[in-house]
Design a protein around this motif. Structure first.
Motif, PDB file in Angstrom:
ATOM      1  N   UNK A  39       0.815  -1.215   0.000  1.00 49.17           N
ATOM      2  CA  UNK A  39       0.000   0.000   0.000  1.00 49.17           C
ATOM      3  C   UNK A  39       0.851   1.269   0.000  1.00 49.17           C
ATOM      4  N   UNK A  40       2.132   1.137   0.337  1.00 54.52           N
ATOM      5  CA  UNK A  40       3.013   2.292   0.378  1.00 54.52           C
ATOM      6  C   UNK A  40       3.850   2.435  -0.899  1.00 54.52           C
ATOM      7  N   UNK A  41       3.623   1.551  -1.878  1.00 53.27           N
ATOM      8  CA  UNK A  41       4.399   1.613  -3.111  1.00 53.27           C
ATOM      9  C   UNK A  41       4.145   2.919  -3.858  1.00 53.27           C
ATOM     10  N   UNK A  42       2.935   3.452  -3.774  1.00 48.29           N
ATOM     11  CA  UNK A  42       2.631   4.700  -4.465  1.00 48.29           C
ATOM     12  C   UNK A  42       3.486   5.844  -3.923  1.00 48.29           C
ATOM     13  N   UNK A  43       3.641   5.878  -2.603  1.00 46.09           N
ATOM     14  CA  UNK A  43       4.472   6.917  -1.984  1.00 46.09           C
ATOM     15  C   UNK A  43       5.926   6.754  -2.408  1.00 46.09           C
ATOM     16  N   UNK A  44       6.417   5.507  -2.427  1.00 46.51           N
ATOM     17  CA  UNK A  44       7.805   5.257  -2.814  1.00 46.51           C
ATOM     18  C   UNK A  44       8.032   5.591  -4.288  1.00 46.51           C
ATOM     19  N   UNK A  45       7.041   5.317  -5.135  1.00 42.37           N
ATOM     20  CA  UNK A  45       7.170   5.656  -6.555  1.00 42.37           C
ATOM     21  C   UNK A  45       7.231   7.166  -6.745  1.00 42.37           C
ATOM     22  N   UNK A  46       6.398   7.883  -5.992  1.00 44.11           N
ATOM     23  CA  UNK A  46       6.425   9.350  -6.060  1.00 44.11           C
ATOM     24  C   UNK A  46       7.774   9.885  -5.579  1.00 44.11           C
ATOM     25  N   UNK A  90      10.611   8.275  -5.743  1.00 42.38           N
ATOM     26  CA  UNK A  90      11.620   7.947  -6.759  1.00 42.38           C
ATOM     27  C   UNK A  90      11.600   8.983  -7.883  1.00 42.38           C
ATOM     28  N   UNK A  91      10.390   9.417  -8.304  1.00 41.77           N
ATOM     29  CA  UNK A  91      10.293  10.436  -9.348  1.00 41.77           C
ATOM     30  C   UNK A  91      10.869  11.762  -8.870  1.00 41.77           C
ATOM     31  N   UNK A  92      10.550  12.115  -7.616  1.00 43.14           N
ATOM     32  CA  UNK A  92      11.096  13.352  -7.057  1.00 43.14           C
ATOM     33  C   UNK A  92      12.613  13.272  -6.920  1.00 43.14           C
ATOM     34  N   UNK A 104      18.787  15.384 -10.860  1.00 48.17           N
ATOM     35  CA  UNK A 104      19.127  15.997 -12.144  1.00 48.17           C
ATOM     36  C   UNK A 104      19.439  17.478 -11.964  1.00 48.17           C
ATOM     37  N   UNK A 105      18.591  18.164 -11.186  1.00 49.59           N
ATOM     38  CA  UNK A 105      18.806  19.597 -10.969  1.00 49.59           C
ATOM     39  C   UNK A 105      20.092  19.844 -10.185  1.00 49.59           C
ATOM     40  N   UNK A 106      20.346  19.009  -9.170  1.00 46.26           N
ATOM     41  CA  UNK A 106      21.567  19.208  -8.395  1.00 46.26           C
ATOM     42  C   UNK A 106      22.792  18.873  -9.236  1.00 46.26           C
TER      43      UNK A 106
END
Length: 251
Positions: free
Chosen positions: A180-187, A189-191, A197-199
Motif C-alpha cells: 500500500x506504500x508503493x505509491x508513496x515510494x514511486x512518487x 523515486x520520481x522526485x 538531475x537539478x543538483x
C-alpha cells in the motif's frame, strides 16, 4: 561512494602509482584467462600470489573474500553448465555431468574469482580518484574517463539526496510496511530523479566556473622508477612463469 572501498594503509602496494597498478592487474588477469583450466597447479600459484599481495598490502584476508562475494550472482550460470551440453558424461556422487560443461563452468568460476580478487586488491589500495587519473595516464579516451568521473560524482549526489529524502519521510512518521506504500515510494523515486538531475546541473556549472576543462587536475609530478615497475610487474611475471612451467611439465 568510490572512496569507501579504499583502505588506508602504509604498504608498498599503496605507494605504487595508480597506472602501474592498473596495468599490473590487467596483465595478471590476461595471464590467468589465457591459462587452460586443466593446468591446476598454475591456478594454485595464482591464488597464492594474490593472497601474498593482500598480506603485503595489509589487507585483512576476511575483508578480501567478503568483498569478493559480489561475484556470487554471476556464478549461478556456471554452476548449471556441467548438467547441460554434449560429449562425454561421467558420474559425480551419483549425478551425471558433462566433462566439457564441468571444465567450462570451473574455468568461469576460477578465472572470474581471480579477476574479482585482483580488482578488490586494486580498489582497496587505490582511491577512485587515483584510478581515474591512472586510466588517464594510460591514454584511455578522455570521454570515457569523464564518463567514469561524473558517474562516481553523481552516485554520491544521488546517494545524498536519497538519504535526505529518507530522513524527511521518517521525520513525518512514514515507514514503508507493504504494497500500500508503493505509491508513496514511486512518487519519492520520481522526485529523487528530478532533484538529482537539478543538483547535478548545479554541480556541473560549479565545476565549469572553477575552470574544469575535462581533464583531472593533478599536482603529482612523480615519475615511475624502474624499481616500482619491477615490484609491480613481478606478480604477473611470476604468474606467467607458473603458467609456462605447468605447460612444460604437462600438468
Amino acid at each position: 561512494m568510490g572512496e569507501r572501498l579504499y583502505l588506508h594503509r602504509h604498504s608498498v602496494t599503496h605507494s605504487l602509482p595508480s597506472h602501474v597498478k592498473i596495468l599490473t592487474v590487467l596483465v595478471f588477469i590476461s595471464v590467468s584467462v589465457a591459462t587452460p583450466i586443466t593446468r591446476w597447479p598454475a591456478f594454485i600459484a595464482f591464488f597464492s600470489l594474490l593472497i601474498f599481495t593482500a598480506v603485503m598490502s595489509k589487507i585483512p584476508i576476511l575483508l578480501l573474500f567478503k568483498r569478493a562475494l559480489i561475484e556470487i550472482p554471476f556464478v549461478f550460470f556456471a554452476i548449471l553448465m556441467p548438467f547441460f551440453g554434449e560429449g562425454e558424461k561421467f558420474s559425480i556422487f551419483g549425478v551425471m555431468v558433462y566433462r566439457d560443461g564441468l571444465l567450462a563452468g570451473t574455468s568461469i568460476v576460477v578465472k572470474g574469482t581471480l579477476g574479482v580478487l585482483a580488482a578488490v586488491i586494486l580498489s582497496t589500495t587505490t582511491t577512485a580518484r587515483e584510478i581515474l587519473r591512472g586510466l588517464e595516464k594510460l591514454k584511455l579516451p578522455m570521454i570515457m574517463v569523464q564518463i567514469a568521473s561524473f558517474m562516481l560524482r553523481y552516485i554520491n549526489v544521488i546517494s545524498d539526496e536519497m538519504e535526505r529524502m529518507k530522513v524527511a519521510r521518517e521525520s513525518r512518521g512514514f515507514i514503508a510496511t507493504g504494497i500500500k506504500h508503493w505509491k508513496v515510494l514511486a512518487t519519492a523515486a520520481a522526485a529523487l530523479f528530478i532533484r538529482s538531475y537539478e543538483r547535478g546541473e548545479r554541480v556541473h556549472l560549479a565545476m565549469l566556473s572553477r575552470g574544469f576543462d575535462g581533464a583531472l587536475p593533478s599536482l603529482d609530478s612523480h615519475s615511475v622508477t624502474t624499481r616500482e615497475w619491477f615490484t609491480a610487474l613481478s606478480i604477473p611475471g611470476l604468474a606467467l612463469i607458473a603458467s609456462i612451467t605447468a605447460s612444460l611439465i604437462g600438468w
